[in-house]
Each structure stands twice: as structure tokens, then as C-alpha cells.
Design a protein around this motif. Structure first.
Motif, PDB file in Angstrom:
ATOM      1  N   GLY A  22       1.996  10.696  12.062  1.00  9.16           N
ATOM      2  CA  GLY A  22       2.069  11.471  10.837  1.00  9.16           C
ATOM      3  C   GLY A  22       1.722  10.516   9.703  1.00  9.16           C
ATOM      4  O   GLY A  22       2.193   9.385   9.687  1.00  9.16           O
ATOM      5  N   VAL A  23       0.892  10.958   8.776  1.00 10.54           N
ATOM      6  CA  VAL A  23       0.482  10.068   7.706  1.00 10.54           C
ATOM      7  C   VAL A  23       0.970  10.613   6.368  1.00 10.54           C
ATOM      8  O   VAL A  23       0.826  11.803   6.079  1.00 10.54           O
ATOM      9  CB  VAL A  23      -1.055   9.888   7.687  1.00 10.54           C
ATOM     10  N   PHE A  24       1.583   9.746   5.583  1.00  6.26           N
ATOM     11  CA  PHE A  24       2.127  10.130   4.281  1.00  6.26           C
ATOM     12  C   PHE A  24       1.660   9.146   3.227  1.00  6.26           C
ATOM     13  O   PHE A  24       1.256   8.028   3.537  1.00  6.26           O
ATOM     14  CB  PHE A  24       3.656  10.101   4.306  1.00  6.26           C
ATOM     15  N   GLU A  25       1.740   9.588   1.990  1.00  2.93           N
ATOM     16  CA  GLU A  25       1.450   8.709   0.869  1.00  2.93           C
ATOM     17  C   GLU A  25       2.679   8.698  -0.021  1.00  2.93           C
ATOM     18  O   GLU A  25       3.227   9.746  -0.353  1.00  2.93           O
ATOM     19  CB  GLU A  25       0.236   9.251   0.103  1.00  2.93           C
ATOM     20  N   MET A  26       3.160   7.490  -0.391  1.00  2.00           N
ATOM     21  CA  MET A  26       4.336   7.387  -1.258  1.00  2.00           C
ATOM     22  C   MET A  26       3.898   7.571  -2.708  1.00  2.00           C
ATOM     23  O   MET A  26       3.056   6.831  -3.214  1.00  2.00           O
ATOM     24  CB  MET A  26       5.005   6.030  -1.067  1.00  2.00           C
ATOM     25  N   THR A  27       4.457   8.595  -3.362  1.00  2.00           N
ATOM     26  CA  THR A  27       4.122   8.832  -4.762  1.00  2.00           C
ATOM     27  C   THR A  27       5.435   8.863  -5.560  1.00  2.00           C
ATOM     28  O   THR A  27       6.512   8.795  -4.977  1.00  2.00           O
ATOM     29  CB  THR A  27       3.409  10.192  -4.943  1.00  2.00           C
ATOM     30  N   GLN A  65       0.810  -1.205   0.000  1.00  2.00           N
ATOM     31  CA  GLN A  65       0.000   0.000   0.000  1.00  2.00           C
ATOM     32  C   GLN A  65       0.844   1.256   0.000  1.00  2.00           C
ATOM     33  O   GLN A  65       2.026   1.221   0.292  1.00  2.00           O
ATOM     34  CB  GLN A  65      -0.940  -0.009   1.212  1.00  2.00           C
ATOM     35  N   GLN A  66       0.208   2.358  -0.338  1.00  2.00           N
ATOM     36  CA  GLN A  66       0.931   3.610  -0.480  1.00  2.00           C
ATOM     37  C   GLN A  66       1.044   4.397   0.802  1.00  2.00           C
ATOM     38  O   GLN A  66       1.817   5.331   0.898  1.00  2.00           O
ATOM     39  CB  GLN A  66       0.248   4.476  -1.552  1.00  2.00           C
ATOM     40  N   PHE A  67       0.249   4.033   1.836  1.00  2.00           N
ATOM     41  CA  PHE A  67       0.312   4.825   3.070  1.00  2.00           C
ATOM     42  C   PHE A  67       1.573   4.518   3.840  1.00  2.00           C
ATOM     43  O   PHE A  67       2.036   3.393   3.875  1.00  2.00           O
ATOM     44  CB  PHE A  67      -0.826   4.538   4.056  1.00  2.00           C
ATOM     45  N   ARG A  68       2.091   5.548   4.483  1.00  2.00           N
ATOM     46  CA  ARG A  68       3.214   5.394   5.400  1.00  2.00           C
ATOM     47  C   ARG A  68       2.832   6.126   6.669  1.00  2.00           C
ATOM     48  O   ARG A  68       2.337   7.250   6.610  1.00  2.00           O
ATOM     49  CB  ARG A  68       4.482   6.028   4.820  1.00  2.00           C
ATOM     50  N   ALA A 105      -7.834  -1.843   8.678  1.00  2.00           N
ATOM     51  CA  ALA A 105      -7.503  -1.501   7.291  1.00  2.00           C
ATOM     52  C   ALA A 105      -6.432  -0.422   7.220  1.00  2.00           C
ATOM     53  O   ALA A 105      -6.289   0.397   8.129  1.00  2.00           O
ATOM     54  CB  ALA A 105      -8.759  -1.049   6.559  1.00  2.00           C
ATOM     55  N   GLY A 106      -5.671  -0.432   6.145  1.00  2.81           N
ATOM     56  CA  GLY A 106      -4.728   0.648   5.859  1.00  2.81           C
ATOM     57  C   GLY A 106      -3.433   0.592   6.640  1.00  2.81           C
ATOM     58  O   GLY A 106      -2.639   1.515   6.598  1.00  2.81           O
ATOM     59  N   SER A 151     -10.890   4.955   1.815  1.00  4.21           N
ATOM     60  CA  SER A 151     -11.042   5.073   0.366  1.00  4.21           C
ATOM     61  C   SER A 151     -11.267   3.733  -0.322  1.00  4.21           C
ATOM     62  O   SER A 151     -11.777   3.682  -1.428  1.00  4.21           O
ATOM     63  CB  SER A 151      -9.804   5.764  -0.228  1.00  4.21           C
ATOM     64  N   GLU A 152     -10.933   2.643   0.338  1.00 12.60           N
ATOM     65  CA  GLU A 152     -11.092   1.351  -0.324  1.00 12.60           C
ATOM     66  C   GLU A 152     -12.082   0.454   0.401  1.00 12.60           C
ATOM     67  O   GLU A 152     -11.870  -0.742   0.545  1.00 12.60           O
ATOM     68  CB  GLU A 152      -9.732   0.646  -0.437  1.00 12.60           C
TER      69      GLU A 152
END
Ligand SMILES: Nc1ncnc2c1ncn2[C@@H]1O[C@H](COP(=O)(O)OP(=O)(O)O)[C@@H](O)[C@H]1O
Ligand SMILES: [Mg+2]
Ligand SMILES: [Zn+2]
Length: 483
Positions: free
Chosen positions: A265-270, A246-249, A360-361, A286-287
Motif C-alpha cells: 500500500g502506498v501513501f503520501e504523508m501530508t 521523503q513523503q512516501f510511506r 529510488a523512492g 516524479s523526481e
């Protein structure tokens, strides 16, 4: 000359033994002991240790002119939330996490932001060549930031170099496992080396006032010296976590001398690096698989911020003598307790069922307030009755089956209303607390029995009618996602 002191050091926790043994008594890990030369780590050479007279130093008063701002905000709000408002002067912070999770990415971004803001920021990589670090910076669009970069592993060289010129505001050491110092003879990566290198860098931070971030890899097999030994020495330990797929960190403080340890702290890897996620609930929800039995949305609080997240349960009949209990993201003993209360007070027999519970997540929940959502998800899965898709759940369950109130009811409700939820299932006593202006329908439950009966009734009703009536209860933003 000092006699060389060979001993066996646990590569996981740093405990030392004078003979080899299979299991470390200190941390309980197996096969983590390795022979190390600890001469310099525990004692200084005799020549230095000789009875020299102590140097005199000036004593200071408590009051005094403090230097400029003791804290330096990083320019990333999600990072500052976890550190407690920025990097503290002269402090040392350890950032741990699995390889590939994004530690170097996060710290490249941080140093670049500080450097662009005019601060002296230094990035020392012991793992990658300069060209590799530059490639990453280019990919992240940060190549123009005036970060001072080096690929070095000798602590003495690093300290000498950084002692010159103005004091750096932030120094990143990526990673502590690659560093080595002349003062001990062990190979780089061993506990003795990691500890001695960290000690030298910490000394430099305190003396110069620079803030230092040490990167530490976490390996489960214990092959590389775990940063566990360093954890006790530093001021703060942050853990960077995420699910590989998943993209969350999630960045979490495990220890913090200068701030809270419950903020995340919540981040998304892009492709462009880590993006800050200012509204984590939206990401975690979101899912959602809407309308499936066994899922419930928990209205939780992480630190000072409300976070909505889905709990997913699977209860399946088993022929095994000892049914399985597996949980990801929540306390297994909490799950056992909820199962026991369901069994003892609500007549829900689960001893012939395997039980799985997942948050989740990749979030990890520590609040007892998740009890009610977990119970709802479990009963929903067992009775094959989907819960209303527009409902959130929170409340602590006592051993007697009473649903007890939890803190920050109105913050939870506000977040739920903001995200389009229509009702909240919550403790009886919480209803009085918020009054009528909650913005959602409040469904108060005094005991777990009430909740179980309601869900079971939905299951019977759902089997008789079709699911069409359910669609009307779905808030607009979820309706389009339903198949
Ligand atoms: N070319 C690329 N495009 C997009 N993402 C990449 C690329 N290269 C690496 N990544 C992402 O960066 C991650 C590695 O991040 P990094 O900061 O090096 O991790 P760590 O320092 O924790 O080992 C990879 O797992 C991947 O998600
Ligand atoms: Mg790295
Ligand atoms: Zn150990």
C-alpha cells in the motif's frame, strides 16, 4: 506460592537463558539479554494450577450460521489491499515501524473512517495523553468522528471496559510496548510483559470477535522489547516503512494468515495526514534526473499491481584492494550475481570499481525481473552513457548471461505506455507474447552481451554528437523537466 523464576530474556527475540551471556544464540544480537521475572509468563500460580477437573464444553459442527461479514473494509483501499480486503473478525494485526513514521496517524484515520461509517471503533493510547491524540485528530480534520478514545495501559482494565456494551469492530492499541498486565511481575516494555499483554489482548479478540490492531515500535538498538516476540502470536504483521526525508510511506504485509504478503500500500504523508497513492509509478518517477548516466526505469510488479521505479547505479574506479558493493532496496546477492555475469560473459571489468545501487523512492524490490534494469544502469554508469529517457527495462538474467522471460509482460508494458514511455527493453521470448499491439516499441534482447554492446555504442555516439538528438526521443511529459 510459586518460586519466583528469574531468567535472562533476549529483548530482541524473547529467547530465555538461565545465565547471562553477551550474545543471544537464538537471534545473534549482542547485549540484548536482560534479567526478568518470568514467573507468570511460563507457569501459572500453583493455586490456579491445582489439579482441577476440566470444564465441559459444547462441540460444534463444521456447518453453521456464520455471523455477518467476516471482513470489515477500512475505507482506505491501500490499507485493504495489504490486509487482503479488510479487518477479519476476531483477528489481531501488528503494525510495526520506526517512531515518527506515521503509525498513529494512519490508525487515527482508520478508526475515524470506521466510526463515521457507524461502527464501534476504539483507540487506546498508552503513549500519548488524550489531549495529544485530540490535537492530532483536529489537525487531520477528524475531530468530529465518534471514535471512543482512552489513554490507558492496564490490559485488565482495557479488557473489562471493552467487554461492556456492543462488541467493538476495531480496537487500536498504541503501542503494545506500553501495555502491562498484573499476571506477570516484569516491568512494562520487557519481553515478558509485552508477550503476556499481547496474549491477553489476543485472547480477548478471539473471544469477543473484535479485530485488534497492536502498534509496535521497531528499534534497532534493541533497548525496547522488539515486537519480534509478538510476530509469532498475531494473525498478520504489517510493516510501515519510508525514508525519513521523503513523503512516501509503504505499507507491506510481512505475514498474513488471511491474505497475500506481496501487496504493498502506498501513501503520501501530508499536513492533513496520509493520502492514498493510487498510482505509485507516478510518484516514484516524479523526481527523475533525466539524461544522467546510471539510471534505468524498471517495470516491476508489486503483488497484483505494476509499479515503475528508477534504479540508480554509480560505478566508480577505486584504489581499495576490496572494492565496495552497496545496495539499497534490492538483494545484495542478486547484485553480486549480475556483476559476475557482466564480468564473465560481457567483458565488463568491475573488480577495480566501487559499485552502488539504489532503488529510488524507498521501494524494496524482490523480483529477479529487475536484473536487466540493474545491469543497464550499471553499464550506463560505467560507460558514462545515459540510457534513453523513454525506455523501461525488465527481464531476469541467468548465470549464462541469457535474458530470461518474466511473468506479466503485458501488465508491465501497459503501465509503461500509460505513463508515456515509448519503448521497452525486454527478453526475446516476451516479444511473441504481446504481439504488435503493445503500444510501445519493443527492443528484445536475447543475451546480456547484446544490451552491453548497445549501451556502449550509445556512449561512443553520445560523445561524438551532442545530446540534442536525445531530446526528440523524450516523451512530452518528461521534456519540460529537462534543464
Ligand atoms: N503539525 C504537523 N504538521 C504536519 N505533519 C506533522 C505534524 N506533526 C506531525 N506530523 C507528521 O506526523 C509524523 C508523526 O506521525 P505519528 O503518526 O505520530 O508517528 P508514529 O505513531 O509512527 O510514531 C511526523 O513524522 C510528521 O511527519
Ligand atoms: Mg505513535
Ligand atoms: Zn535473541
Amino acid at each position: 506460592m510459586a518460586k519466583s523464576a528469574l531468567s535472562f530474556v533476549c529483548q530482541n527475540c524473547g529467547a530465555a537463558y538461565n545465565r547471562w551471556q553477551g550474545k543471544c544464540e537464538s537471534c545473534g544480537e549482542w547485549n540484548t539479554l536482560a534479567e526478568e521475572d518470568t514467573t507468570g509468563a511460563t507457569s501459572m500460580p500453583v493455586s490456579v494450577r491445582s489439579r482441577r477437573k476440566g470444564r465441559t464444553f459444547a462441540l460444534e459442527s463444521l456447518a453453521g450460521k456464520s455471523q455477518d461479514a467476516p471482513r470489515l473494509p477500512s475505507g482506505m483501499a491501500e490499507l485493504d489491499r495489504v490486509t487482503g480486503g479488510g479487518f477479519v473478525r476476531g483477528s489481531v494485526l501488528l503494525v510495526g515501524g520506526d517512531p515518527g513514521i506515521g503509525k498513529s496517524t494512519l490508525l487515527t484515520q482508520t478508526t475515524s473512517l470506521l466510526a463515521r461509517a457507524g461502527h464501534r471503533a476504539v483507540y487506546i493510547s498508552g503513549e500519548e495523553a488524550i489531549a495529544q491524540v485530540r490535537l492530532r485528530a483536529e489537525r487531520l480534520g477528524l475531530a468530529d468522528a465518534p471514535v471512543q478514545l482512552a489513554s490507558e495501559t492496564s490490559v485488565e482494565d482495557i479488557v473489562s471496559t471493552l467487554s461492556e456494551g456492543s462488541v467493538p469492530r476495531l480496537i487500536v492499541i498504541d503501542s503494545i510496548q506500553t501495555m502491562w498486565t498484573d499476571t506477570v511481575e516484569s516491568a512494562p516494555g520487557t519481553v515478558t510483559q509485552v508477550r503476556a499483554s499481547a496474549q491477553a489482548l489476543i485472547r480477548f479478540a478471539k473471544k469477543s470477535g473484535a479485530a485488534i490492531i497492536l502498534v509496535g515500535h521497531v528499534t534497532k538498538d534493541g533497548q525496547i522489547a522488539g515486537p519480534r516476540v509478538v510476530e509469532h502470536m498475531v494473525d498478520a504483521v504489517l510493516s510501515f516503512e519510508g525514508e525519513g526525508s521523503q513523503q512516501f510511506r509503504i505499507l507491506r504485509a510481512v505475514k498474513n494468515r488471511f491474505g497475500p504478503t506481496d501487496e504493498i500500500g502506498v501513501f503520501e504523508m501530508t499536513g492533513l495526514g496520509l493520502r492514498e497513492v493510487t498510482n505509485p509509478s507516478e510518484l516514484f518517477l516524479s523526481e527523475r534526473d533525466l539524461g544522467t548516466p546510471g539510471t534505468a526505469v524498471f517495470a516491476g510488479i508489486e503483488g497484483t499491481r505494476p509499479v515503475l521505479v528508477e534504479l540508480q547505479a554509480l560505478v566508480a574506479a577505486t584504489s581499495l584492494g576490496t572494492p565496495r558493493r552497496a545496495v539499497v532496496g534490492w538483494d545484495p546477492s542478486r547484485l553480486s550475481m549480475v556483476l559476475a555475469v557482466l564480468e564473465a560473459h560481457c567483458g565488463v571489468k568491475l573488480s577495480g570499481h566501487d559499485v552502488y545501487l539504489n532503488v529510488a523512492g524507498g521501494l524494496r524490490i524482490h523480483e529477479p525481473a529487475a536484473d536487466l534494469a540493474a545491469a543497464a544502469a550499471l553499464v550506463s554508469s560505467l560507460t558514462n552513457a545515459p540510457l534513453p529517457t523513454d525506455a523501461v527495462y525488465f527481464g531476469e538474467i541467468s548465470l549464462s548471461g541469457v535474458v530470461r522471460p518474466v511473468a506479466q509482460t503485458s501488465a508491465r508494458l501497459k503501465e509503461a505506455a500509460k505513463l508515456g514511455f515509448g519503448r521497452a527493453v525486454l527478453p526475446e521470448s516476451a516479444r511473441g507474447e504481446v504481439g504488435s499491439d503493445a503500444g510501445l516499441t519493443l527492443n528484445a534482447v536475447g543475451g546480456l552481451t547484446t544490451l552491453v554492446a548497445e549501451i556502449a555504442a550509445r556512449g561512443l555516439k553520445g560523445n561524438r554528437e551532442s545530446a540534442t538528438s536525445e531530446k526528440n526521443a523524450t516523451p512530452a511529459r518528461f521534456r519540460r523537466q529537462e534543464g
